[in-house]
Write an enzyme that holds these catalytic residues in place. Structure first.
Site, PDB file in Angstrom:
ATOM      1  CB  ALA A  43     -11.760  -3.985 -11.159  1.00  0.00           C
ATOM      2  N   GLY A  64     -10.287  -8.304  -8.581  1.00  0.00           N
ATOM      3  CA  GLY A  64      -9.572  -8.551  -9.834  1.00  0.00           C
ATOM      4  C   GLY A  64      -8.113  -8.908  -9.618  1.00  0.00           C
ATOM      5  CD  GLU A 109     -12.118 -11.710 -10.331  1.00  0.00           C
ATOM      6  OE1 GLU A 109     -11.924 -10.475 -10.388  1.00  0.00           O
ATOM      7  OE2 GLU A 109     -13.217 -12.219 -10.591  1.00  0.00           O
ATOM      8  CD  GLU A 151     -14.705  -9.038  -6.578  1.00  0.00           C
ATOM      9  OE1 GLU A 151     -14.707  -9.729  -5.521  1.00  0.00           O
ATOM     10  OE2 GLU A 151     -13.860  -9.183  -7.476  1.00  0.00           O
TER      11      GLU A 151
END
Ligand code: CAA
Length: 258
Positions: free
Chosen positions: A65, A109, A112, A132
């Site tokens: 992200a 992300g 993911e 993260e």
């Protein structure tokens, strides 16, 4: 359709969505996620598309992200907008089979999103990680959930608690990826698999995908029952009759997608 952060194309029943924000290692900002969601929904609704390949660049599938976009958000902001929700799970919800072709970094992300695809084909340069924890947060799009289901508790804990990356061979051994190929062959191999899937009976492929996914959401007994009933249901397809007739008659099946 013109996109800013992705590129799309279709080839012989296969759609390709390429994340294209190389200056930020394909960091997943709101614009990229919205464009990816729109493109994926469009291809999923197109009966001419039998498989979708999502890929990135050579250095990065996606490095997570967009940290710069989220750094100034507060709890009230992320709670109010339900951050990492709109469009994030589209890839996981499609009925069309999907392949993530991963070269380089698939982090946070990015890892993911790759895990939302039906299978991951990795270049030997791929690195998977959930870093993260090293920026003071935890995954928000499945990094503690899909990863644990894919690789088991110990490796998932190692990745989620240290933020260290695993290489393609480790990912293969752990069952996170279906196949590892030399970087130069990544797209050829992903497209070969995609074309094979797109060349099969589409309604049968879709129920096969649905049945595998039930394994993640049910008890074994419920899953087996779903599989058995769905197997029975394939006998309603003209393509089931054609597939078995073609085998017996030593010829190629002519699928009608019915
Ligand atoms: N967000 C925003 N920008 C990013 C980014 C990210 N996740 N990852 C890389 N970039 C940017 C860098 O800031 C840099 O931009 P500038 O040139 O403007 O400085 C550019 O991409 C190139 O990156 P680096 O210079 O850092 O490249 P590198 O080769 O030295 O390092 C890397 C590569 C190890 C992947 C490093 O970029 C990195 O650690 N990125 C962040 C990885 C990360 O923490 N991801 C998790 C994000 S949080 C998340 O994803 C939450 C969730 O679950 C949804």
């Amino acid at each position: 359709m013109a996109y800013e952060y992705i590129e799309t194309e279709t080839r012989d029943g296969v759609a390709i969505v390429t994340l294209n924000r190389p200056e930020a290692l394909n960091a997943l900002n709101a614009g990229l996620i919205a464009e990816m969601g729109a493109a994926l929904r469009g291809f999923d609704a197109d009966p001419a598309v039998g498989c979708i390949v999502v890929t990135g660049g050579e250095k990065a599938f996606a490095a997570g992200a967009d940290i710069k976009e989220m750094r100034d958000k507060g709890y009230a902001d992320v709670a109010a907008e339900d951050f990492i929700t709109d469009d994030w799970e589209v890839l996981a919800d499609l009925r069309t089979p999907t392949i993530a072709a991963v070269s380089g970094y698939a982090l946070g992300g990015g890892c993911e999103v790759a895990m939302m695809a039906d299978m991951i084909v990795a270049a030997d340069t791929a690195k998977f990680g959930q870093p993260e924890i090293t920026i003071g947060t935890i995954p928000g799009a499945g990094g503690t959930q899909r990863l644990t289901r894919a690789v088991g508790k110990s490796l998932s804990m190692y990745m989620n608690l240290t933020g260290e990356f695993i290489d393609a061979e480790t990912a293969l051994r752990a069952g996170l990826v279906a196949k590892v190929v030399p970087q130069a062959e990544l797209m050829d191999e992903a497209l070969r698999i995609a074309a094979k899937i797109a060349g099969l009976s589409q309604p049968v492929v879709r129920v096969a995908k649905e049945a595998v996914n039930v394994a993640f959401e049910s008890t074994l007994a419920e899953g087996i029952r779903f599989e058995r009933r769905t197997f029975h249901a394939t006998f309603a397809f003209e393509d089931r009759k054609e597939g078995m007739a073609a085998f017996a008659e030593k010829r190629k099946p002519a699928w009608k997608n019915r």
